[in-house]
Scaffold this motif. Structure first.
Motif, PDB file in Angstrom:
ATOM      1  N   GLY A  95      38.106  40.407  37.189  1.00 37.96           N
ATOM      2  CA  GLY A  95      38.878  39.633  36.232  1.00 37.96           C
ATOM      3  C   GLY A  95      38.013  38.541  35.631  1.00 37.96           C
ATOM      4  O   GLY A  95      36.900  38.782  35.161  1.00 37.96           O
ATOM      5  N   GLU A  96      38.499  37.320  35.687  1.00 38.97           N
ATOM      6  CA  GLU A  96      37.749  36.178  35.151  1.00 38.97           C
ATOM      7  C   GLU A  96      36.878  35.512  36.214  1.00 38.97           C
ATOM      8  O   GLU A  96      36.234  34.502  35.938  1.00 38.97           O
ATOM      9  N   LYS A  97      36.870  36.045  37.415  1.00 31.65           N
ATOM     10  CA  LYS A  97      36.041  35.501  38.491  1.00 31.65           C
ATOM     11  C   LYS A  97      35.290  36.641  39.151  1.00 31.65           C
ATOM     12  O   LYS A  97      35.241  37.753  38.622  1.00 31.65           O
ATOM     13  N   THR A  98      34.681  36.384  40.280  1.00 29.67           N
ATOM     14  CA  THR A  98      33.991  37.438  41.027  1.00 29.67           C
ATOM     15  C   THR A  98      34.819  37.836  42.236  1.00 29.67           C
ATOM     16  O   THR A  98      35.746  37.128  42.633  1.00 29.67           O
ATOM     17  N   PHE A  99      34.473  38.985  42.818  1.00 36.86           N
ATOM     18  CA  PHE A  99      35.169  39.411  44.031  1.00 36.86           C
ATOM     19  C   PHE A  99      35.006  38.375  45.131  1.00 36.86           C
ATOM     20  O   PHE A  99      35.923  38.132  45.911  1.00 36.86           O
ATOM     21  N   GLY A 100      33.836  37.774  45.198  1.00 44.52           N
ATOM     22  CA  GLY A 100      33.580  36.790  46.250  1.00 44.52           C
ATOM     23  C   GLY A 100      34.464  35.564  46.142  1.00 44.52           C
ATOM     24  O   GLY A 100      34.811  34.950  47.156  1.00 44.52           O
ATOM     25  N   ASP A 101      34.839  35.184  44.921  1.00 48.06           N
ATOM     26  CA  ASP A 101      35.681  34.008  44.724  1.00 48.06           C
ATOM     27  C   ASP A 101      37.169  34.316  44.855  1.00 48.06           C
ATOM     28  O   ASP A 101      37.995  33.396  44.892  1.00 48.06           O
ATOM     29  N   ALA A 102      37.516  35.604  44.915  1.00 52.22           N
ATOM     30  CA  ALA A 102      38.920  35.991  45.051  1.00 52.22           C
ATOM     31  C   ALA A 102      39.403  35.732  46.480  1.00 52.22           C
ATOM     32  O   ALA A 102      38.623  35.802  47.440  1.00 52.22           O
TER      33      ALA A 102
END
Length: 332
Positions: A95-102
């Motif tokens: 989306g608007e972020k990375t998988f790591g930040d989810a």
């Protein structure tokens, strides 16, 4: 007034006045304090059905905790591979972020399917990524961060199990001839004992006995004894020299053992002009040579440490194909 305390199963929050007893699981002390603070400002917080940690822990943080947990419990190669796969996955856009930040409760099996399809991963590579993520989420479920492992819902492409590639003895000899120092000693051990790469680097002086090499497997959580090939006795003597029983044969200088000699192997294969070579091929070399000379599939299974005979039978199919090629070469 509410308070928290720690027990064997993890942190617990108690509010005697409200008759609340809530298991928080194996979270850190800082996280437990954060839950207590949130509870004191919002008494309905702990009555939510959603797991507590799912709203605070990012996937990157979960992956870091998982890798730290398996370090020493799994083979060095496995830990290194999973760490790199998870790090790469965490850097990808979500989306608007990375998988790591989810947050860990945001990722679903369908999200993983879309990601693998968009990247064009082949079946084997897709399974490697999914396996690493499954391990991280299993870690989360065990610590009650989540109630379900979402990676189990992902539909992955089927991997065709082919027989192991039969290692060419001449190619193995060429690569070994190009190696030197500790790397050569290490790969000689793999070639003439059939150990997995991770088992080889984890060998200690006490594992070298008169009866053979005591090989401890992090993969199957068992141990086996492999007879010492005559050509290894000099090598093992040099590796043991000046070391105590608990010292590693391949120390890293920081109290542990080296993780791998993969770079040395790749460079040696390049100098020997052998294409497609990889360290695990030495295990295939050992298996096919023993099977070819003895025909005893059960003995090969024991020496390799396979828990299932079907895994060892794949080497028999590989050997059969190499023999067919030898027959077809007659008269040429």
């Amino acid at each position: 007034m509410a308070f928290i305390f720690y027990r064997k199963t993890g942190w617990v929050l108690i509010d005697k006045r409200e008759r609340v007893w809530k298991k928080l699981g194996r979270i850190s002390k800082a996280e437990a304090k954060a839950v207590l603070l949130r509870y004191e400002t919002d008494r309905n917080y702990l009555r939510l059905d959603l797991p507590l940690a799912a709203h605070r822990i990012t996937l990157r943080r979960l992956c870091d905790a998982y890798i730290e947990d398996i370090r020493g419990a799994k083979g060095a190669y496995t830990v290194d591979r999973e760490e790199k796969l998870l790090e790469h996955f965490c850097r990808q856009a979500f989306g608007e972020k990375t998988f790591g930040d989810a947050l860990i409760n945001e990722l679903t099996g369908r999200d993983l399917e879309k990601y693998l399809a968009a990247k064009g991963y082949k079946a084997y590579s897709a399974h490697n990524v999914a396996k690493a993520l499954r391990g991280a989420y299993k870690f989360a479920v065990e610590r009650r961060y989540l109630s379900h492992n979402p990676i189990l819902d992902a539909r992955l492409p089927k991997v065709e199990k082919l027989p192991p590639r039969a290692a060419d003895p001449k190619a193995v000899e060429k690569i070994l001839a190009e190696l030197s120092g500790a790397a050569k000693q290490y790969y000689l051990l793999l070639a003439y004992s059939g150990m997995r790469p991770g088992e080889g680097v984890a060998l200690q002086v006490r594992d070298v006995t008169k009866d053979g090499l005591i090989v401890r497997s992090n993969k199957t959580k068992t141990f086996r004894v492999v007879p010492i090939h005559p050509c290894l006795r000099l090598t093992l003597g040099l590796l043991k020299k000046g070391k105590g029983p608990n010292d590693y044969l391949f120390p890293n200088g920081a109290g542990g053992h080296v993780l791998s000699f993969k770079k040395s192997f790749r460079e040696a294969a390049k100098r020997a002009k052998v294409k497609g070579a990889f360290p695990y091929a030495l295990r295939h070399f050992f298996a096919t040579q023993v099977l070819k000379n003895t025909g005893d599939l059960r003995a090969v299974q024991t020496l390799l440490g396979h828990s299932r005979s079907t895994t060892t039978e794949r080497y028999a199919h590989s050997l059969g194909e190499s023999l067919k090629k030898a027959v077809r070469s007659l008269g040429k």
